[in-house]
Design a protein around this motif. Structure first.
Motif, PDB file in Angstrom:
ATOM      1  N   ASP A   1      29.776  97.042  29.396  1.00 55.53           N
ATOM      2  CA  ASP A   1      30.382  96.309  28.282  1.00 55.53           C
ATOM      3  C   ASP A   1      31.884  96.609  28.309  1.00 55.53           C
ATOM      4  N   HIS A   2      32.614  95.745  29.002  1.00 51.79           N
ATOM      5  CA  HIS A   2      34.035  95.984  29.227  1.00 51.79           C
ATOM      6  C   HIS A   2      34.872  95.869  27.954  1.00 51.79           C
ATOM      7  N   ALA A   3      34.363  95.180  26.953  1.00 57.21           N
ATOM      8  CA  ALA A   3      35.081  95.121  25.679  1.00 57.21           C
ATOM      9  C   ALA A   3      35.150  96.517  25.052  1.00 57.21           C
ATOM     10  N   LYS A   4      34.066  97.282  25.170  1.00 59.24           N
ATOM     11  CA  LYS A   4      34.066  98.649  24.636  1.00 59.24           C
ATOM     12  C   LYS A   4      34.976  99.546  25.471  1.00 59.24           C
ATOM     13  N   ILE A   5      34.945  99.376  26.776  1.00 54.72           N
ATOM     14  CA  ILE A   5      35.822 100.159  27.648  1.00 54.72           C
ATOM     15  C   ILE A   5      37.282  99.856  27.320  1.00 54.72           C
ATOM     16  N   HIS A   6      37.579  98.576  27.129  1.00 56.04           N
ATOM     17  CA  HIS A   6      38.935  98.147  26.778  1.00 56.04           C
ATOM     18  C   HIS A   6      39.379  98.813  25.467  1.00 56.04           C
ATOM     19  N   ALA A   7      38.448  98.907  24.515  1.00 56.02           N
ATOM     20  CA  ALA A   7      38.755  99.548  23.231  1.00 56.02           C
ATOM     21  C   ALA A   7      38.971 101.049  23.407  1.00 56.02           C
ATOM     22  N   VAL A   8      38.137 101.710  24.196  1.00 54.89           N
ATOM     23  CA  VAL A   8      38.275 103.147  24.425  1.00 54.89           C
ATOM     24  C   VAL A   8      39.612 103.459  25.092  1.00 54.89           C
ATOM     25  N   LEU A   9      40.044 102.593  25.997  1.00 47.72           N
ATOM     26  CA  LEU A   9      41.322 102.785  26.677  1.00 47.72           C
ATOM     27  C   LEU A   9      42.497 102.325  25.823  1.00 47.72           C
ATOM     28  N   ASN A  10      42.213 101.944  24.571  1.00 47.00           N
ATOM     29  CA  ASN A  10      43.231 101.534  23.610  1.00 47.00           C
ATOM     30  C   ASN A  10      44.014 100.315  24.088  1.00 47.00           C
ATOM     31  N   LYS A  11      43.331  99.432  24.793  1.00 44.83           N
ATOM     32  CA  LYS A  11      43.931  98.182  25.290  1.00 44.83           C
ATOM     33  C   LYS A  11      45.246  98.457  26.016  1.00 44.83           C
ATOM     34  N   ASN A  12      45.198  99.430  26.918  1.00 45.76           N
ATOM     35  CA  ASN A  12      46.413  99.914  27.575  1.00 45.76           C
ATOM     36  C   ASN A  12      46.836  99.109  28.804  1.00 45.76           C
ATOM     37  N   GLY A  13      46.085  98.121  29.210  1.00 47.93           N
ATOM     38  CA  GLY A  13      46.473  97.302  30.345  1.00 47.93           C
ATOM     39  C   GLY A  13      45.690  97.574  31.618  1.00 47.93           C
ATOM     40  N   MET A  14      44.770  98.524  31.587  1.00 45.17           N
ATOM     41  CA  MET A  14      43.951  98.782  32.766  1.00 45.17           C
ATOM     42  C   MET A  14      42.918  97.682  32.978  1.00 45.17           C
ATOM     43  N   LEU A  15      42.563  97.011  31.899  1.00 45.22           N
ATOM     44  CA  LEU A  15      41.671  95.853  31.966  1.00 45.22           C
ATOM     45  C   LEU A  15      42.418  94.653  31.416  1.00 45.22           C
ATOM     46  N   LYS A  16      42.112  93.494  31.957  1.00 45.16           N
ATOM     47  CA  LYS A  16      42.707  92.272  31.411  1.00 45.16           C
ATOM     48  C   LYS A  16      41.638  91.203  31.311  1.00 45.16           C
ATOM     49  N   ASP A  17      41.877  90.255  30.420  1.00 43.72           N
ATOM     50  CA  ASP A  17      40.960  89.133  30.262  1.00 43.72           C
ATOM     51  C   ASP A  17      40.948  88.316  31.540  1.00 43.72           C
ATOM     52  N   LYS A  18      39.759  87.899  31.929  1.00 45.00           N
ATOM     53  CA  LYS A  18      39.619  87.048  33.104  1.00 45.00           C
ATOM     54  C   LYS A  18      39.046  85.719  32.623  1.00 45.00           C
ATOM     55  N   PRO A  19      39.842  84.674  32.684  1.00 44.98           N
ATOM     56  CA  PRO A  19      39.335  83.383  32.200  1.00 44.98           C
ATOM     57  C   PRO A  19      38.241  82.836  33.119  1.00 44.98           C
ATOM     58  N   MET A  20      37.219  82.296  32.508  1.00 43.29           N
ATOM     59  CA  MET A  20      36.150  81.663  33.271  1.00 43.29           C
ATOM     60  C   MET A  20      36.402  80.157  33.223  1.00 43.29           C
ATOM     61  N   GLU A  21      36.644  79.580  34.359  1.00 42.80           N
ATOM     62  CA  GLU A  21      37.051  78.173  34.401  1.00 42.80           C
ATOM     63  C   GLU A  21      36.200  77.375  35.385  1.00 42.80           C
ATOM     64  N   GLY A  22      36.308  76.080  35.239  1.00 42.82           N
ATOM     65  CA  GLY A  22      35.778  75.150  36.221  1.00 42.82           C
ATOM     66  C   GLY A  22      34.280  75.179  36.387  1.00 42.82           C
ATOM     67  N   ALA A  23      33.853  75.096  37.637  1.00 45.46           N
ATOM     68  CA  ALA A  23      32.439  74.976  37.974  1.00 45.46           C
ATOM     69  C   ALA A  23      31.646  76.197  37.527  1.00 45.46           C
ATOM     70  N   LEU A  24      32.246  77.375  37.623  1.00 42.67           N
ATOM     71  CA  LEU A  24      31.545  78.591  37.204  1.00 42.67           C
ATOM     72  C   LEU A  24      31.197  78.527  35.720  1.00 42.67           C
ATOM     73  N   GLN A  25      32.122  78.048  34.919  1.00 44.30           N
ATOM     74  CA  GLN A  25      31.868  77.949  33.483  1.00 44.30           C
ATOM     75  C   GLN A  25      30.751  76.943  33.214  1.00 44.30           C
ATOM     76  N   LYS A  26      30.773  75.828  33.914  1.00 42.84           N
ATOM     77  CA  LYS A  26      29.725  74.826  33.731  1.00 42.84           C
ATOM     78  C   LYS A  26      28.373  75.358  34.187  1.00 42.84           C
ATOM     79  N   LEU A  27      28.364  76.079  35.305  1.00 48.17           N
ATOM     80  CA  LEU A  27      27.131  76.614  35.855  1.00 48.17           C
ATOM     81  C   LEU A  27      26.529  77.686  34.958  1.00 48.17           C
TER      82      LEU A  27
END
Length: 101
Positions: free
Chosen positions: A28-54
């Motif tokens: 659960d990367h949202a929890k990891i992101h919170a534990v790291l205090n949103k310091n930039g080690m994780l970033k949002d990855k947009p899901m686009e195109g065919a992958l999103q449809k699939l």
């Protein structure tokens, strides 16, 4: 841990600490992101195109997808942000923006 500088700290987080957090929080990367205090080690990855449809029928589209950023880009400030109060970090960022025209 036998760290010998910034490069050792980066490698330790990349190869040991983040994988342990992934295991602890069941990927659960949202929890990891919170534990790291949103310091930039994780970033949002947009899901686009065919992958999103699939995958759209199988995943919660409101849930963010994260990816780990490049460890070599993690400076000292990245690690300090883990421990800073987020309101203090925002205040410091506002001060920097107003002092730099």
């Amino acid at each position: 841990m036998g760290l010998d500088g910034l490069e050792g700290l980066q490698a330790c987080f990349k190869d040991k600490i983040i994988p342990l957090l992934q295991e602890y929080f069941y990927d659960d990367h949202a929890k990891i992101h919170a534990v790291l205090n949103k310091n930039g080690m994780l970033k949002d990855k947009p899901m686009e195109g065919a992958l999103q449809k699939l995958l759209g029928d199988f995943i919660d589209t409101d849930k963010k997808i994260y990816q780990i950023t490049e460890a070599s880009a993690w400076g000292i400030e990245t690690f300090i942000r883990i421990y800073k109060d987020s309101s203090q970090a925002q205040s410091n960022e506002t001060t920097k923006q107003t002092s730099n025209p």
